[in-house]
Design a protein around this motif. Sequence first.
Motif, PDB file in Angstrom:
ATOM      1  N   PRO A   1       0.842  -1.212   0.000  1.00 56.46           N
ATOM      2  CA  PRO A   1       0.000   0.000   0.000  1.00 56.46           C
ATOM      3  C   PRO A   1       0.869   1.251   0.000  1.00 56.46           C
ATOM      4  O   PRO A   1       1.923   1.299   0.648  1.00 56.46           O
ATOM      5  CB  PRO A   1      -0.785  -0.114   1.313  1.00 56.46           C
ATOM      6  N   LEU A   2       0.432   2.233  -0.747  1.00 57.07           N
ATOM      7  CA  LEU A   2       1.149   3.500  -0.736  1.00 57.07           C
ATOM      8  C   LEU A   2       1.134   4.077   0.676  1.00 57.07           C
ATOM      9  O   LEU A   2       0.119   4.004   1.372  1.00 57.07           O
ATOM     10  CB  LEU A   2       0.491   4.494  -1.696  1.00 57.07           C
ATOM     11  N   PRO A   3       2.242   4.611   1.132  1.00 59.85           N
ATOM     12  CA  PRO A   3       2.256   5.187   2.484  1.00 59.85           C
ATOM     13  C   PRO A   3       1.287   6.360   2.575  1.00 59.85           C
ATOM     14  O   PRO A   3       1.068   7.071   1.588  1.00 59.85           O
ATOM     15  CB  PRO A   3       3.715   5.632   2.662  1.00 59.85           C
ATOM     16  N   LEU A   4       0.722   6.531   3.746  1.00 60.16           N
ATOM     17  CA  LEU A   4      -0.195   7.658   3.947  1.00 60.16           C
ATOM     18  C   LEU A   4       0.568   8.968   3.806  1.00 60.16           C
ATOM     19  O   LEU A   4       1.693   9.106   4.284  1.00 60.16           O
ATOM     20  CB  LEU A   4      -0.828   7.583   5.338  1.00 60.16           C
ATOM     21  N   SER A   5      -0.051   9.896   3.138  1.00 64.68           N
ATOM     22  CA  SER A   5       0.560  11.218   3.010  1.00 64.68           C
ATOM     23  C   SER A   5      -0.221  12.197   3.883  1.00 64.68           C
ATOM     24  O   SER A   5      -1.431  12.317   3.760  1.00 64.68           O
ATOM     25  CB  SER A   5       0.541  11.682   1.553  1.00 64.68           C
ATOM     26  N   TYR A   6       0.482  12.839   4.785  1.00 68.44           N
ATOM     27  CA  TYR A   6      -0.150  13.786   5.696  1.00 68.44           C
ATOM     28  C   TYR A   6       0.126  15.206   5.209  1.00 68.44           C
ATOM     29  O   TYR A   6       1.260  15.563   4.909  1.00 68.44           O
ATOM     30  CB  TYR A   6       0.399  13.619   7.107  1.00 68.44           C
TER      31      TYR A   6
END
Length: 573
Positions: free
Chosen positions: A331-336
């Motif tokens: 999964p693509l890492p979460l972008s904050y």
Amino acid sequence: MENKNLSAKSNFEVLASNLSKEERSDILSQIQQDKLDVSFPSEKSDNQFELEKRREDKLTLSEKLRQEPLLFRFILWLKSLFLNSSIETVYNNSVLASLSKNLEHDFPDVIDCKNKLLLSGFYSGLLDLKRVREFFKPSFDSLEQDSGLFYFLLGFTVMPEIVQDIKSSCDVYSYSFEKPLPADIRNILFTKLDGIVSGISSEKKIKMSACSREFERLRMFVKIPLGTVMSKFSSGSSGRTCSFSQIKDDFDSLARILLGRFECSDTTLSVLFMSGIPQKDLWNCSTSSYEEIAEKVNSSSAEISLLNTFAEKIPLKKFGKVISENSLYSPLPLSYSDLWFQKFKEQWKVVLDKRLKMWNKDFKKSEIKKKLKIYFSLEDFPKYPSRPWKKVGADYTEKYESSIGFLNYYLKNEFPKYKQLLSTITLEGKFSIKENMYEFSDMISTLNSIITKNDFLVERLSSSGEYGSEITHYASSEKEPDKEKLRSILFEIEGNALDLADMFAKFLTGFENLLFAMLGEKSTVYYGPLANLNKIMGADNKEFKLNLEKFAHSVKFASEVLQAIIEMENISV
């Protein structure tokens, strides 16, 4: 057949050309031993080899293939020839087959890789997630249109010294009501704000960022359409199932957010729950619900635990590989966005703007009170006789309460002083412009209508009146239909009050013009003086003219005050 052998030979030569002499001998010796014991590398623990796993995730399939044992690569190459597929495709399928076998063994009630189905065990996990979502959703719903409120309130907890500095340096109420504010007051306040927030320490920024990421991740989770995901599961004899193809896209969203342990500090949670409570006074950040907030924070630990349990029990990354048929799936890492700094500052600007409006409204109120003192010897705004809306709550004020309060005062206390004067003009007055006589008559009729409407509203608002009794009935009810009925009643009262105030304001403006024209002070082509101004009442003519002048100024003052009150009441804060 000959062409196929030639092709095979060509492919083999391509593979062999990249091998050293020792590697070729090693392959030959292993083939001759007839012991093709193919073993797959054991999966490393995420906890033990986190760094290695991250590096591995970045590798392409070809790069991973080159790390496999030589004999295994050779077998894959042979398979690719027979299947007429690329060696990477064969390698991908081989890894997935091994992974699927392990997953079916370890999670028999969760996944059926052979039939490409998620089973009841996964659905049960979604039910737990849905419960967690429903626990947090109300707080996030209240922030949907105003996410800056969370960061604003977070500042009170994480960096109270910055908040106190803002409040002491940017408070418009430090200016007195002796004179209007400077024209550039907004820029003055915002410049001070910018200077203060630019001085936030690195330590505080790190903590604000950490809480911001916790908040953003939890908000992402709440936005997952779990109802839609669960609706894709069909019920059958073997329980609930959902095909990989149906849930593929939704699974990726789940995996992105749930992969990795959820951490949510008490600071983040307490501010989140505080944000969900209507804030009447953001400047002071006051709430009467601390016990309720503390209770929710304690309860939320169990909900966060459910999120982590789901991710711990179900290896989402491995499931994702099988569901997507991609052994490289990650999964693509979460972008904050980490926009807390900007949102914190912008929310403070909103609060400062609101406080600026409050100051302007209070300034107008102080100016009106001065006029009430000078014109009518009143120390404060006169109150309307019946105010049943006070039963709704001590802080509730009907929007046009001050307008009708002054209107009622003037009708009951000022007009009676000039009743005889009006009768004298009606009976003895001779208007130099005939139309003014008709207008005067219409004005008196309008005045009587206003008096009647006001008396009727007072009666309806009394404890035994229509509005008063209904408000008493619904004010203490917690039922939503009753609350809606109460809102409807209050809205209707507000409309009646505004209509009455507007009607009286227009009357005063017209009557002021007519009265001063009768005195000969503001005569125009439309308004003229009384032809017998100096003769009415004979010997008492001087007293008549003095009273007429007083009345004209009284109406002028009333018009000025009422217009100012309505303008003040229409300032929304």
